[in-house]
Structure formats: structure tokens, C-alpha cells
Design a protein around this motif. Sequence first.
Motif, mmCIF file in Angstrom:
data_model
loop_
_atom_site.group_PDB
_atom_site.id
_atom_site.type_symbol
_atom_site.label_atom_id
_atom_site.label_comp_id
_atom_site.label_asym_id
_atom_site.label_seq_id
_atom_site.Cartn_x
_atom_site.Cartn_y
_atom_site.Cartn_z
ATOM 1 N N ALA A 1 -38.816 -7.778 -3.381
ATOM 2 C CA ALA A 1 -40.397 -7.104 -4.884
ATOM 3 C C ALA A 1 -41.359 -7.491 -4.086
ATOM 4 C CB ALA A 1 -39.524 -8.182 -6.405
ATOM 5 N N GLN A 2 -41.736 -8.960 -3.423
ATOM 6 C CA GLN A 2 -42.929 -8.409 -3.166
ATOM 7 C C GLN A 2 -43.155 -7.721 -2.272
ATOM 8 O OE1 GLN A 2 -43.664 -13.059 -1.580
ATOM 9 N NE2 GLN A 2 -46.309 -12.569 -2.053
ATOM 10 N N ALA A 3 -42.468 -7.634 -0.864
ATOM 11 C CA ALA A 3 -42.581 -6.481 -0.541
ATOM 12 C C ALA A 3 -43.028 -5.520 -0.578
ATOM 13 C CB ALA A 3 -41.974 -6.346 0.669
ATOM 14 N N LEU A 4 -42.119 -4.631 -1.871
ATOM 15 C CA LEU A 4 -42.138 -3.566 -2.398
ATOM 16 C C LEU A 4 -43.309 -3.432 -2.884
ATOM 17 C CD1 LEU A 4 -41.407 -1.276 -3.226
ATOM 18 C CD2 LEU A 4 -40.368 -2.200 -5.240
ATOM 19 N N GLU A 5 -44.209 -4.205 -3.684
ATOM 20 C CA GLU A 5 -45.274 -4.500 -4.686
ATOM 21 C C GLU A 5 -45.979 -4.813 -3.638
ATOM 22 O OE1 GLU A 5 -46.231 -4.172 -7.446
ATOM 23 O OE2 GLU A 5 -44.128 -4.020 -8.413
ATOM 24 N N LEU A 6 -46.732 -5.051 -2.476
ATOM 25 C CA LEU A 6 -47.389 -4.835 -1.413
ATOM 26 C C LEU A 6 -47.256 -3.903 -0.774
ATOM 27 C CD1 LEU A 6 -46.318 -7.781 0.755
ATOM 28 C CD2 LEU A 6 -48.883 -7.386 -0.889
ATOM 29 N N SER A 7 -46.362 -3.095 -0.420
ATOM 30 C CA SER A 7 -46.247 -0.978 -0.312
ATOM 31 C C SER A 7 -47.170 -0.027 -0.797
ATOM 32 C CB SER A 7 -44.771 -1.169 -0.550
ATOM 33 O OG SER A 7 -43.956 -1.712 0.972
ATOM 34 N N ILE A 8 -46.714 -0.723 -2.256
ATOM 35 C CA ILE A 8 -47.395 0.527 -3.969
ATOM 36 C C ILE A 8 -49.201 -0.086 -3.714
ATOM 37 C CG2 ILE A 8 -47.631 0.741 -6.291
ATOM 38 C CD1 ILE A 8 -44.083 -0.533 -5.759
ATOM 39 N N ARG A 9 -49.283 -1.712 -3.246
ATOM 40 C CA ARG A 9 -50.669 -2.119 -3.255
ATOM 41 C C ARG A 9 -51.337 -1.308 -2.789
ATOM 42 N NH1 ARG A 9 -52.316 -6.624 -0.393
ATOM 43 N NH2 ARG A 9 -51.605 -5.879 0.535
ATOM 44 N N ASP A 10 -51.253 -1.054 -1.203
ATOM 45 C CA ASP A 10 -51.131 -0.231 0.086
ATOM 46 C C ASP A 10 -51.559 1.486 -0.299
ATOM 47 O OD1 ASP A 10 -52.255 -2.996 0.654
ATOM 48 O OD2 ASP A 10 -50.524 -2.612 2.428
ATOM 49 N N VAL A 11 -50.935 1.642 -1.056
ATOM 50 C CA VAL A 11 -50.674 3.353 -1.384
ATOM 51 C C VAL A 11 -51.796 3.795 -2.076
ATOM 52 C CG1 VAL A 11 -49.798 4.807 -2.709
ATOM 53 C CG2 VAL A 11 -47.823 3.313 -0.907
ATOM 54 N N TYR A 12 -51.702 2.755 -2.818
ATOM 55 C CA TYR A 12 -53.070 2.722 -4.497
ATOM 56 C C TYR A 12 -54.519 2.895 -3.789
ATOM 57 C CZ TYR A 12 -50.522 3.702 -8.578
ATOM 58 O OH TYR A 12 -49.184 3.937 -9.701
ATOM 59 N N LEU B 1 -59.817 8.633 -10.680
ATOM 60 C CA LEU B 1 -59.816 7.460 -10.213
ATOM 61 C C LEU B 1 -60.155 6.512 -10.721
ATOM 62 C CD1 LEU B 1 -60.942 6.901 -7.445
ATOM 63 C CD2 LEU B 1 -63.416 6.506 -8.079
ATOM 64 N N ALA B 2 -60.684 6.068 -11.613
ATOM 65 C CA ALA B 2 -60.200 4.582 -12.746
ATOM 66 C C ALA B 2 -59.041 4.261 -12.878
ATOM 67 C CB ALA B 2 -61.159 4.797 -14.004
ATOM 68 N N ILE B 3 -57.622 5.460 -12.952
ATOM 69 C CA ILE B 3 -56.701 5.661 -12.968
ATOM 70 C C ILE B 3 -56.143 5.232 -12.193
ATOM 71 C CG2 ILE B 3 -54.500 6.248 -13.335
ATOM 72 C CD1 ILE B 3 -55.530 6.947 -16.458
ATOM 73 N N LEU B 4 -56.223 5.111 -10.273
ATOM 74 C CA LEU B 4 -56.059 4.779 -9.210
ATOM 75 C C LEU B 4 -56.203 3.323 -9.811
ATOM 76 C CD1 LEU B 4 -56.541 8.087 -7.646
ATOM 77 C CD2 LEU B 4 -53.712 7.224 -8.504
ATOM 78 N N GLU B 5 -57.569 2.832 -10.494
ATOM 79 C CA GLU B 5 -57.631 1.681 -9.552
ATOM 80 C C GLU B 5 -57.560 0.796 -10.464
ATOM 81 O OE1 GLU B 5 -62.518 2.569 -8.140
ATOM 82 O OE2 GLU B 5 -62.013 3.010 -9.789
ATOM 83 N N LEU B 6 -56.696 1.504 -11.543
ATOM 84 C CA LEU B 6 -56.391 0.330 -12.874
ATOM 85 C C LEU B 6 -54.546 0.046 -12.677
ATOM 86 C CD1 LEU B 6 -56.799 -0.997 -15.893
ATOM 87 C CD2 LEU B 6 -55.455 1.079 -16.777
ATOM 88 N N MET B 7 -54.434 0.742 -11.816
ATOM 89 C CA MET B 7 -53.293 0.909 -11.397
ATOM 90 C C MET B 7 -52.883 -0.160 -10.288
ATOM 91 S SD MET B 7 -51.044 4.111 -12.396
ATOM 92 C CE MET B 7 -51.019 4.893 -13.905
ATOM 93 N N HIS B 8 -53.626 0.068 -9.025
ATOM 94 C CA HIS B 8 -54.307 -0.644 -7.494
ATOM 95 C C HIS B 8 -54.191 -1.785 -8.344
ATOM 96 C CE1 HIS B 8 -56.377 -2.470 -4.869
ATOM 97 N NE2 HIS B 8 -55.762 -1.902 -3.830
ATOM 98 N N SER B 9 -55.185 -2.026 -9.395
ATOM 99 C CA SER B 9 -54.687 -3.921 -10.083
ATOM 100 C C SER B 9 -53.847 -4.066 -9.576
ATOM 101 C CB SER B 9 -56.905 -3.416 -10.839
ATOM 102 O OG SER B 9 -56.094 -3.754 -11.856
ATOM 103 N N HIS B 10 -53.623 -3.398 -10.898
ATOM 104 C CA HIS B 10 -52.143 -3.998 -11.784
ATOM 105 C C HIS B 10 -50.837 -4.515 -10.343
ATOM 106 C CE1 HIS B 10 -52.911 -2.152 -15.683
ATOM 107 N NE2 HIS B 10 -53.484 -3.151 -14.982
ATOM 108 N N HIS B 11 -51.099 -3.683 -9.315
ATOM 109 C CA HIS B 11 -49.903 -4.308 -8.149
ATOM 110 C C HIS B 11 -50.348 -5.120 -7.343
ATOM 111 C CE1 HIS B 11 -46.975 -0.814 -9.307
ATOM 112 N NE2 HIS B 11 -48.574 -0.153 -9.355
ATOM 113 N N VAL B 12 -52.028 -5.338 -7.543
ATOM 114 C CA VAL B 12 -52.442 -6.372 -6.970
ATOM 115 C C VAL B 12 -51.727 -7.743 -7.376
ATOM 116 C CG1 VAL B 12 -54.656 -8.006 -6.174
ATOM 117 C CG2 VAL B 12 -54.010 -5.411 -5.629
#
Lengths: 269, 152
Positions: free
Chosen positions: B13-24, B38-49
Motif C-alpha cells: 500500500a505504501q509503495a502505491l502511495e509513493l507512486s501516486i505522490r510522485d504522479v501528482y 493546480l490547487a486541487i493537484l497540490e491538495l491531493m498531492h499533500s494527502h498522498h504524501v
Amino acid sequence: MSRISRRELLHLSATSLASGLVLAACGKQAGVQDDGAIARLGEAPSTTVLVEAEINDVVLLRTASSLEYNAIDTYTAAIGLGVFKGDLAGATEIAKRFRQDHQNHADAVNGLVRALGGKEYLCANTRINDLYITPALALITDEKNPNIGIDVVALAHAVENLAAQTYQGMVELIADPKLRADAIRIGQQESRHAALLAQVLNPGLAAVGPTFDATTGKPKIAAIPAAFGPQTNIQLTVGAPKDDGSRTTLLLETPSLNSLIYEGVSCSA
Amino acid sequence: MLNDADTKLLAFAQALELSIRDVYATLVERGTKTGDELAILELMHSHHVAYQQSLNGVLGKKAATTRNDEVFTKTVAALSDPSQTWPVLLDLENTAVATHSAIVERIESPKAASLIASVVMIEARHAAIISTLISTNLGQALDNPAQALVAP
């Protein structure tokens, strides 16, 4: 080390013995006939021992089902009010779809209950109704309330959050991992409902994440309020403005010990 | 204390989250979205972090150190067409929801399952909101057609 002297110890023993004799004299003795000579006030009523209520997977799932019926009833009431007009004209179709989702969820959850050997529960949770939904609807339908339509959406949003939080909270309580996954698969759709309703209440991309009221500093409704699914009480502000301009806020909480649908609880749908 | 099987599932699960983080992160760096998008992308990126960090904390020394490269490579390739940004992200979030739900089905630790559940609840919201950026189709926002990735 004890500081009681031998003299004090003997005195205490004598007192205890005397007390015991007095108490024994007051109590009913085996073989001693009660001649009514001593006045007695009242009779201690017999008590019925409550059945031991176990919280197991069946109870948790029956409780989840009851919340689904709360949601179904809420949407039925919302559609019945006929207040989705003007800007909210599209809300009727949304409400119908969400109500059908909740019916599907209830059917699925009750299927799981039956598979576990439990009895399905096909009614709304009375305590949730009494505490939150009925009072909210009374406030919303007050003739002085100028915002009935949007308040109905606010109630639906609160109910969706309540359902989502309930399923999320149950994951840690459910014993069977497969059932935990079933719970979260249903709960995630409640979460989607809540996100879409939040956008009706506070529209626009700028309102997707957390935002705050410039005047009051209070958080506004957000489609994505936090990074993790919250487990906090849910604020629902509805009804006609009071003299000071404020409106009534209800705090909704997920079912607890006094609102779980135990196996002995039944209802007539 | 996590057993070995739970540890492997959480690391997946963590490896998947790392991938999603990097995609964002890749999308934010590209700068093809601006303003509220852009703010939406940044928000979602912060969540996956936050998700990968919380899993990292739970796993400690057994945490994943690399992302799921298959997911990252495939997703970034699909994002080469800017018009497909939101549909690709919708599929990615839906895949995360499906995968994490499948992990909850196998994980024994109730506390770990609870953590994953709290992630799923918000990723589902991500998907619903992303869907509204593609169309007004209610079914697309509410239903999840994605298949779960198979965890070890």
C-alpha cells in the motif's frame, strides 16, 4: 507498620462484633417466623436482569443497516418536501440516485447479516432519528426558515458524513477482515455522496479543500475536509435565523452503545 | 506488532502511495494546470504524501523504500496527453480505493485496517471531485469500476 495498639485492637474487635449482632438481628433469619412486630416500609421490587448485550459483527452490521434506512427516509422526506427548485432543480435526481444507493447498501448489509446467522434489520435507527433527524427536519420546515431547500441538502450532507464515519469506525471493531472490507467498500460511496453534496452547499473548486468563513473564522463545508477520514462530531446548522442572526447547530455523532441495534432489538418495517 | 503478512500488505500500500505522490508531483512540476485546478493537484498531492508517511511510521524499518514503478510509469505515460489529466487521475484514485479495500480484506491488524480505511474514505472523495471536472455524469462520480492491484 501498624500504629494500632493492642488495647485499640481489642476495642475495634468488640465494636465489630456488636455491629454484626445488631445487623444479624435486623435481617431475616432462616427458620424464624415473621410476626410483623417490626414495622417495615415498602417492599423492594423484584428486578429483571437485562440480557447480556454482546457487540459483535452482526450487531455492528445491523446498526449500519439502520443508518441506511435513516438515509433512505431522509431522502424520501427531502423529495417529498418539493423544495428542490430553481438553483436546486437538479437535486431531485441526485436525491433519487443517493436514496437508491442507500437501499442497495441496506440490502447488501442485511445479506451479510443473514449470512452470519443474524436477523436482518429493515428500519431506521430510532435514536438517530429522535436525536438528530426529526429535530433537524422540524427546524428546516419551520415556516420562518427562508432556506428550506439548501437546509435539506445540509441535512443530507450530515447524514452522509454520519454514515461514512460509521462505516469507517466499524472497520476497527469488526472481527472478520472480509466484513471490514465490505464495510469500507460501502462507506467509501457514502463519502463520495458527501463530497458531491458539499459542492452543492459550498460550490467551486476553491471550496474543495478546507476554507474558513472570513467573518466568523469557522470552517466552511468542504468536499475534502482533511487528509484522513475524520471521526469527529458532525455540525449541522439549519433553520430560521434567531434574533441575533445565528441559527441552530446540531452535533451529530456516530452510533454508540445506546444506539447500536443489538441482536434482541426488533422492528416492524 | 504487525505479522509478516500484514507488513507485506502495508508495504505494498505504501509503495502505491509513493507512486501516486510522485504522479501528482510530476503534474504540479509540469505546470499545465493553473489556478484552482493546480490547487486541487497540490491538495491531493499533500494527502498522498501524508498517506505514505503514515504507513512509513507504522512499518518503521520494514517500510517501502521505493514506489510501485509499474503504476508510476504507466500513469505518467497516460498523462502525456494533457487533455487526459483528469480521466487518468480518476482511474488512479479509483484504483487506489479498490486496492486498499482489497488490502483491508486481507489484513489482520484492526488498527492497520482502520488506518487504511481512513485513507480510502478520502481517496473516494478525491475520485468524486475529479469526476466532476470531467463530466456531470453522476454514476462516474459514485461508482468505482477500477480493479484492485494484486498485493503479494
